[in-house]
Design a protein around this motif. Structure first.
Motif, PDB file in Angstrom:
ATOM      1  N   GLY A   1      -8.049   6.642  13.885  1.00  0.00           N
ATOM      2  CA  GLY A   1      -6.598   6.518  13.851  1.00  0.00           C
ATOM      3  C   GLY A   1      -6.049   5.993  12.540  1.00  0.00           C
ATOM      4  N   MET A   2      -6.926   5.511  11.653  1.00  0.00           N
ATOM      5  CA  MET A   2      -6.510   5.029  10.331  1.00  0.00           C
ATOM      6  C   MET A   2      -6.570   6.126   9.273  1.00  0.00           C
ATOM      7  SD  MET A   2      -8.552   1.386  10.171  1.00  0.00           S
ATOM      8  CE  MET A   2      -8.376   0.119  11.420  1.00  0.00           C
ATOM      9  N   ALA A   3      -6.933   7.329   9.670  1.00  0.00           N
ATOM     10  CA  ALA A   3      -7.243   8.390   8.705  1.00  0.00           C
ATOM     11  C   ALA A   3      -6.130   8.649   7.700  1.00  0.00           C
ATOM     12  CB  ALA A   3      -7.587   9.674   9.453  1.00  0.00           C
ATOM     13  N   ALA A   4      -4.881   8.581   8.139  1.00  0.00           N
ATOM     14  CA  ALA A   4      -3.763   8.929   7.265  1.00  0.00           C
ATOM     15  C   ALA A   4      -3.523   7.897   6.169  1.00  0.00           C
ATOM     16  CB  ALA A   4      -2.492   9.098   8.093  1.00  0.00           C
ATOM     17  N   LEU A   5      -4.189   6.741   6.229  1.00  0.00           N
ATOM     18  CA  LEU A   5      -3.911   5.652   5.291  1.00  0.00           C
ATOM     19  C   LEU A   5      -4.761   5.722   4.030  1.00  0.00           C
ATOM     20  CD1 LEU A   5      -3.809   2.692   7.865  1.00  0.00           C
ATOM     21  CD2 LEU A   5      -1.893   4.047   7.007  1.00  0.00           C
ATOM     22  N   ALA A   6      -5.815   6.504   4.033  1.00  0.00           N
ATOM     23  CA  ALA A   6      -6.817   6.418   2.973  1.00  0.00           C
ATOM     24  C   ALA A   6      -6.256   6.730   1.586  1.00  0.00           C
ATOM     25  CB  ALA A   6      -7.988   7.335   3.291  1.00  0.00           C
ATOM     26  N   ALA A   7      -5.525   7.815   1.446  1.00  0.00           N
ATOM     27  CA  ALA A   7      -5.056   8.222   0.116  1.00  0.00           C
ATOM     28  C   ALA A   7      -4.103   7.186  -0.481  1.00  0.00           C
ATOM     29  CB  ALA A   7      -4.375   9.586   0.201  1.00  0.00           C
ATOM     30  N   GLU A   8      -3.164   6.709   0.331  1.00  0.00           N
ATOM     31  CA  GLU A   8      -2.203   5.721  -0.153  1.00  0.00           C
ATOM     32  C   GLU A   8      -2.900   4.426  -0.554  1.00  0.00           C
ATOM     33  OE1 GLU A   8       1.607   3.163   1.594  1.00  0.00           O
ATOM     34  OE2 GLU A   8       0.987   5.025   2.571  1.00  0.00           O
ATOM     35  N   LEU A   9      -3.859   3.977   0.255  1.00  0.00           N
ATOM     36  CA  LEU A   9      -4.555   2.731  -0.048  1.00  0.00           C
ATOM     37  C   LEU A   9      -5.468   2.878  -1.262  1.00  0.00           C
ATOM     38  CD1 LEU A   9      -5.372   1.520   3.567  1.00  0.00           C
ATOM     39  CD2 LEU A   9      -3.788   0.452   1.945  1.00  0.00           C
ATOM     40  N   THR A  10      -6.080   4.034  -1.433  1.00  0.00           N
ATOM     41  CA  THR A  10      -6.887   4.278  -2.625  1.00  0.00           C
ATOM     42  C   THR A  10      -6.037   4.124  -3.883  1.00  0.00           C
ATOM     43  OG1 THR A  10      -8.446   5.749  -1.492  1.00  0.00           O
ATOM     44  CG2 THR A  10      -8.229   6.030  -3.871  1.00  0.00           C
ATOM     45  N   HIS A  11      -4.827   4.686  -3.833  1.00  0.00           N
ATOM     46  CA  HIS A  11      -3.912   4.577  -4.977  1.00  0.00           C
ATOM     47  C   HIS A  11      -3.466   3.136  -5.191  1.00  0.00           C
ATOM     48  CE1 HIS A  11      -0.802   5.744  -7.822  1.00  0.00           C
ATOM     49  NE2 HIS A  11       0.062   5.025  -7.120  1.00  0.00           N
ATOM     50  N   GLU A  12      -3.085   2.454  -4.113  1.00  0.00           N
ATOM     51  CA  GLU A  12      -2.560   1.089  -4.242  1.00  0.00           C
ATOM     52  C   GLU A  12      -3.635   0.114  -4.720  1.00  0.00           C
ATOM     53  OE1 GLU A  12      -0.472  -2.483  -1.596  1.00  0.00           O
ATOM     54  OE2 GLU A  12      -0.697  -0.473  -0.743  1.00  0.00           O
TER      55      GLU A  12
END
Length: 245
Positions: free
Chosen positions: A186-197
């Protein structure tokens, strides 16, 4: 050329999470790969312990059998406990990849140590068991829980997502890790944004598993049918499970 069809199985019955997982899988998939995101019609709405995993494993096997009938070439088990993984491999001819297994493997390819951020404290223990099983205990620096149930990721408040973000920032500050693994489908959608941040790899197991299945199929590698992952021995299944015959 026919498209590659990958079945992505959400082992719980929450359709909103199936959609979240399906979107993440499609975002990771290569052109020419089709994603069939499915979930069982019966079972548990979330998977947060050993009993939940045991129930969910039957639904995973049902979906793998159905996927084979539909002509899929590979399967992803999109729960971080990887429920029913080896049993699913017995039923499948194509590759079957669990999201915890995939994320941990990829984390070791981009960093010498990684941290895991998951949902409940009890799932930290389950993740630790998987680290031992897969041989990655010495690569994992720390495990963190947001101490919220899985379905909080689908309640629309954003509170769980913010706690994931905070735990990831904490892991970066304190753990000495080079990468972070998100410990829930359920956390899948967060990966790209968190990688950038964060400026460091934050790995979603759904996307990781999809890419692994694509690679295995491209290499002509399916699940070995020699040894313990051979198709199950023929026997009559009775009662509530007879549909698995």
């Amino acid at each position: 050329m026919n498209p590659l069809l990958i079945q992505v199985i959400n082992p719980n019955t929450t359709l909103a999470m199936t959609e979240t997982i399906g979107c993440a899988a499609r975002a990771a998939a290569a052109p020419g790969t089709e994603i069939l995101a499915v979930s069982p019609s019966q079972g548990v709405p979330s998977i947060e312990g050993h009993a939940d995993e045991a129930i969910a494993a039957i639904g995973v096997l049902e979906q793998v059998r159905r996927g084979r009938e539909q002509g899929v070439q590979g399967h992803v088990i999109a729960c971080f406990g990887d429920p029913g993984l080896l049993a699913a491999r017995e039923l499948a001819s194509g590759p079957v990849v669990g999201i915890a297994e995939a994320a941990m493997h990829l984390a070791t390819m981009v960093a010498t140590r990684f941290s895991i951020v998951t949902t409940l404290p009890r799932t930290v223990i389950i993740a630790r068991h998987l680290l031992q099983q897969y041989g990655f205990s010495h690569h994992c620096a720390a495990l963190h829980a947001i101490d919220m149930p899985v379905l909080a990721l689908e309640d629309g408040s954003g509170q769980a997502q913010e706690l994931v973000r905070r735990r990831c920032l904490q892991a970066k500050r304190e753990d000495g890790s080079g990468a972070i693994v998100l410990g829930c489908g359920g956390m899948a959608a967060l990966a790209a944004e968190l990688t950038h941040e964060l400026g460091m790899p934050v790995i979603d197991g759904v996307g990781a598993a999809v890419k692994m299945v694509e690679s295995l199929v491209a290499l002509g590698l399916g699940t070995s049918k020699y040894g313990d992952l051979a198709f199950p021995r023929e026997k009559k299944i009775s009662g509530a499970f007879q549909h698995l015959n």
